[in-house]
Design a protein around this motif. Structure first.
Motif, mmCIF file in Angstrom:
data_model
loop_
_atom_site.group_PDB
_atom_site.id
_atom_site.type_symbol
_atom_site.label_atom_id
_atom_site.label_comp_id
_atom_site.label_asym_id
_atom_site.label_seq_id
_atom_site.Cartn_x
_atom_site.Cartn_y
_atom_site.Cartn_z
ATOM 1 N N SER A 31 23.142 -24.432 -1.243
ATOM 2 C CA SER A 31 22.114 -25.179 -2.247
ATOM 3 C C SER A 31 22.853 -26.011 -3.147
ATOM 4 O O SER A 31 23.115 -25.961 -4.149
ATOM 5 N N TYR A 32 23.325 -26.788 -2.380
ATOM 6 C CA TYR A 32 24.039 -28.130 -2.980
ATOM 7 C C TYR A 32 23.063 -28.940 -3.710
ATOM 8 O O TYR A 32 21.922 -29.206 -3.292
ATOM 9 N N THR A 33 23.489 -29.411 -5.000
ATOM 10 C CA THR A 33 22.466 -30.444 -6.015
ATOM 11 C C THR A 33 22.448 -31.456 -5.216
ATOM 12 O O THR A 33 23.804 -32.261 -4.961
ATOM 13 N N VAL A 34 21.331 -32.150 -5.147
ATOM 14 C CA VAL A 34 21.388 -33.743 -4.422
ATOM 15 C C VAL A 34 21.304 -34.502 -5.667
ATOM 16 O O VAL A 34 20.354 -34.405 -6.521
ATOM 17 N N SER A 35 22.042 -35.718 -5.677
ATOM 18 C CA SER A 35 22.059 -36.704 -6.549
ATOM 19 C C SER A 35 21.820 -38.109 -6.111
ATOM 20 O O SER A 35 22.320 -38.319 -4.974
ATOM 21 N N ASP A 36 21.056 -38.834 -6.765
ATOM 22 C CA ASP A 36 21.016 -40.146 -6.255
ATOM 23 C C ASP A 36 22.205 -40.998 -6.350
ATOM 24 O O ASP A 36 22.241 -41.907 -5.861
ATOM 25 N N SER A 37 23.211 -40.479 -7.239
ATOM 26 C CA SER A 37 24.382 -41.193 -7.439
ATOM 27 C C SER A 37 25.427 -40.214 -6.772
ATOM 28 O O SER A 37 25.820 -39.116 -7.070
ATOM 29 N N SER A 40 31.729 -39.491 -1.557
ATOM 30 C CA SER A 40 32.143 -38.633 -0.402
ATOM 31 C C SER A 40 33.421 -38.216 -0.547
ATOM 32 O O SER A 40 34.333 -38.511 -1.153
ATOM 33 N N TYR A 41 33.548 -36.996 0.352
ATOM 34 C CA TYR A 41 35.023 -36.397 0.588
ATOM 35 C C TYR A 41 35.297 -36.732 2.126
ATOM 36 O O TYR A 41 34.497 -36.204 2.812
ATOM 37 N N THR A 42 36.342 -37.197 2.268
ATOM 38 C CA THR A 42 36.989 -37.532 3.691
ATOM 39 C C THR A 42 37.955 -36.688 4.325
ATOM 40 O O THR A 42 39.095 -36.487 3.713
ATOM 41 N N VAL A 43 37.907 -35.927 5.238
ATOM 42 C CA VAL A 43 38.824 -35.192 5.988
ATOM 43 C C VAL A 43 39.131 -35.903 7.184
ATOM 44 O O VAL A 43 38.561 -36.309 8.047
ATOM 45 N N SER A 44 40.631 -36.217 7.190
ATOM 46 C CA SER A 44 41.271 -37.085 8.219
ATOM 47 C C SER A 44 41.649 -36.051 9.309
ATOM 48 O O SER A 44 42.395 -35.342 9.147
ATOM 49 N N VAL A 45 41.107 -36.376 10.581
ATOM 50 C CA VAL A 45 41.346 -35.367 11.835
ATOM 51 C C VAL A 45 42.683 -35.855 12.346
ATOM 52 O O VAL A 45 43.510 -35.253 12.687
ATOM 53 N N GLY A 46 42.824 -37.285 12.551
ATOM 54 C CA GLY A 46 43.937 -37.805 13.170
ATOM 55 C C GLY A 46 43.982 -39.279 13.343
ATOM 56 O O GLY A 46 42.919 -39.933 12.968
ATOM 57 N N THR A 159 29.021 -36.295 -1.302
ATOM 58 C CA THR A 159 29.253 -35.578 -2.452
ATOM 59 C C THR A 159 28.276 -35.982 -3.625
ATOM 60 O O THR A 159 28.034 -37.202 -3.419
ATOM 61 N N ASP A 160 27.836 -35.299 -4.557
ATOM 62 C CA ASP A 160 26.814 -35.903 -5.731
ATOM 63 C C ASP A 160 27.976 -36.353 -6.798
ATOM 64 O O ASP A 160 29.397 -36.451 -6.572
ATOM 65 N N ALA A 161 27.751 -36.938 -7.958
ATOM 66 C CA ALA A 161 28.157 -37.252 -9.005
ATOM 67 C C ALA A 161 29.254 -36.614 -9.515
ATOM 68 O O ALA A 161 30.207 -37.224 -10.008
ATOM 69 N N ARG A 162 29.176 -35.317 -9.392
ATOM 70 C CA ARG A 162 30.257 -34.298 -9.687
ATOM 71 C C ARG A 162 31.106 -33.786 -8.734
ATOM 72 O O ARG A 162 32.072 -33.046 -8.940
ATOM 73 N N GLY A 163 30.967 -34.562 -7.596
ATOM 74 C CA GLY A 163 32.320 -33.965 -6.522
ATOM 75 C C GLY A 163 31.790 -33.044 -5.700
ATOM 76 O O GLY A 163 32.312 -32.556 -4.847
ATOM 77 N N ARG A 164 30.328 -32.510 -5.780
ATOM 78 C CA ARG A 164 30.110 -31.367 -5.172
ATOM 79 C C ARG A 164 29.322 -31.794 -3.758
ATOM 80 O O ARG A 164 28.672 -32.816 -3.649
#
Length: 385
Positions: A31-37, A40-46, A159-164
């Motif tokens: 139940s992540y909160t969806v925001s218009d603003s 993103s959070y990126t995980v580098s694989v290689g 992610t949303d504006a709060r980083g979630r």
């Protein structure tokens, strides 16, 4: 007044607890909160760097992979942990996921997962690389001259504006040329390289260089010794193998002396001896080379003179740097100048049997041997095809 204050405080604690609980629920549930603003959070694989291939198209580096799992902090991914990880490791991963960020972990088990993303990541493994001393950047090899970043693999979580993290189709796998076969092809032959490595495994220190006779292209190169030196390209005192160059000079000038070796020869105030003071008797060039007769070659060098010796050595690349690959120049060692040879007959005598101010690398000297085997046609040692 005091009762009112206590009521407000209790209300505040209740609201704070409810909000904190809701945040925890959001962090570890779907139940992540969806925001218009959102960002993103990126995980580098290689990241992928230039591949190097042998003459048959076999990849020399970038040839080992490991399985990587990218795990988002949600209930579905948590439910799949036991498919890939054992109990204690799975528990540790669960603790990390409680921080509400995706994580990546190497995977040893094989299993299909829907909510945990799995990828094959190229890992750098120079220890099992063929010709590692010649190729690996860790050993000062070819990679440092050709390497550039050509691809990357990553996983992007919205992610949303709060980083979630957002729920739903908010995960993007970015394959930016990571499966590219782009690279450089060199003259090495991996099969011959493996044979050379196996044949030289009991040599404590030294080098093996195998060239194609007609082109002086490197087919194999081994540096023996458990260290980061590349002994194939380091200059050493040459010794008696330089007699091959003196023979080449004599043949080019139509000279084949007959000489009677009585174990020693005097040049100025210096006496030169054959090994163990051995007297070889009557020698022509063929016998003297077979017997490694120092006295014969001192006499031959003096008969040839400094001009002819120097000219032949120059044509064969002694004392010069050479380009092993585009942009990679190798010093081939030291050879005395023509003035030094003119100034001292003793220096010329020493050169006759590979002593004095003379050094060379196995990588370069192999080109002299290839030249002889190629009927006198010289090519500089190269890794280029």
């Amino acid at each position: 007044m005091l009762k009112r204050y206590n009521s407000l405080l209790l209300a505040f604690v209740f609201v704070f607890t409810a909000v904190a609980g809701r945040c925890g629920y959001i962090a570890l549930s779907k139940s992540y909160t969806v925001s218009d603003s959102y960002n993103s959070y990126t995980v580098s694989v290689g990241e992928l760097y230039t591949s190097i291939y042998d003459r048959c198209g076999v990849r020399i580096n970038n040839s080992k992979t490991e399985r990587i799992a990218v795990i988002p902090p949600d209930e579905n991914a948590l439910a799949e942990l036991n498919k890939l990880f054992e109990g204690e490791e799975a528990a540790e991963i669960s603790k990390e996921l409680a921080k509400s960020y995706p994580i990546k972990k190497a995977v040893s088990k094989k299993a299909n997962t829907k909510y945990i993303y799995q990828f094959d990541r190229i890992i750098y493994n120079p220890e099992n690389m063929p010709a590692k001393n010649l190729i690996s950047k860790d050993y000062g090899g070819l990679e440092q001259y050709v390497e550039r970043k050509i691809g990357e693999l990553s996983v992007n979580f919205a992610t949303d504006a709060r980083g979630r993290l957002l729920e739903g189709d908010s995960v993007t796998v970015n394959n930016d040329n990571y499966d590219s076969v782009e690279g450089v092809i060199i003259s090495l032959d991996t099969d011959i390289q493996k044979i050379a490595q196996e044949a030289s495994k009991n040599i404590k220190k030294g080098a093996v260089v195998i060239l194609d006779v007609e082109s002086s292209q490197v087919l194999a190169s081994v540096s023996c010794g458990e260290d980061y030196l590349n002994r194939a390209i380091l200059p050493y005192s040459v010794g008696s193998v330089f007699k091959l160059a003196v023979c080449a000079c004599a043949l080019e000038n139509n000279i084949d002396l007959i000489y009677n070796c009585n174990s020693k020869i005097k040049v100025g105030d210096t006496v030169f001896n054959c090994q163990n003071n051995h007297s070889h008797g009557i020698q022509n060039m063929k016998k003297a080379l077979a017997n490694s007769c120092n006295c014969y070659f001192v006499n031959l060098a003096l008969k040839l003179g400094e001009e002819k010796i120097y000219e032949t050595a120059e044509k064969l690349g002694f004392g010069k740097a050479f380009e092993l690959f585009d942009g990679w120049n190798i010093s081939s060692g030291v050879f005395p100048s023509i003035d030094e040879l003119r100034a001292s007959r003793g220096q010329l005598a020493l050169i006759g049997f590979g002593q004095g101010k003379l050094s060379d690398s196995p990588m370069h000297f192999a080109s002299l041997v290839a030249c002889i085997a190629n009927g006198g046609n010289y090519h500089s040692t190269t890794l280029s095809l």
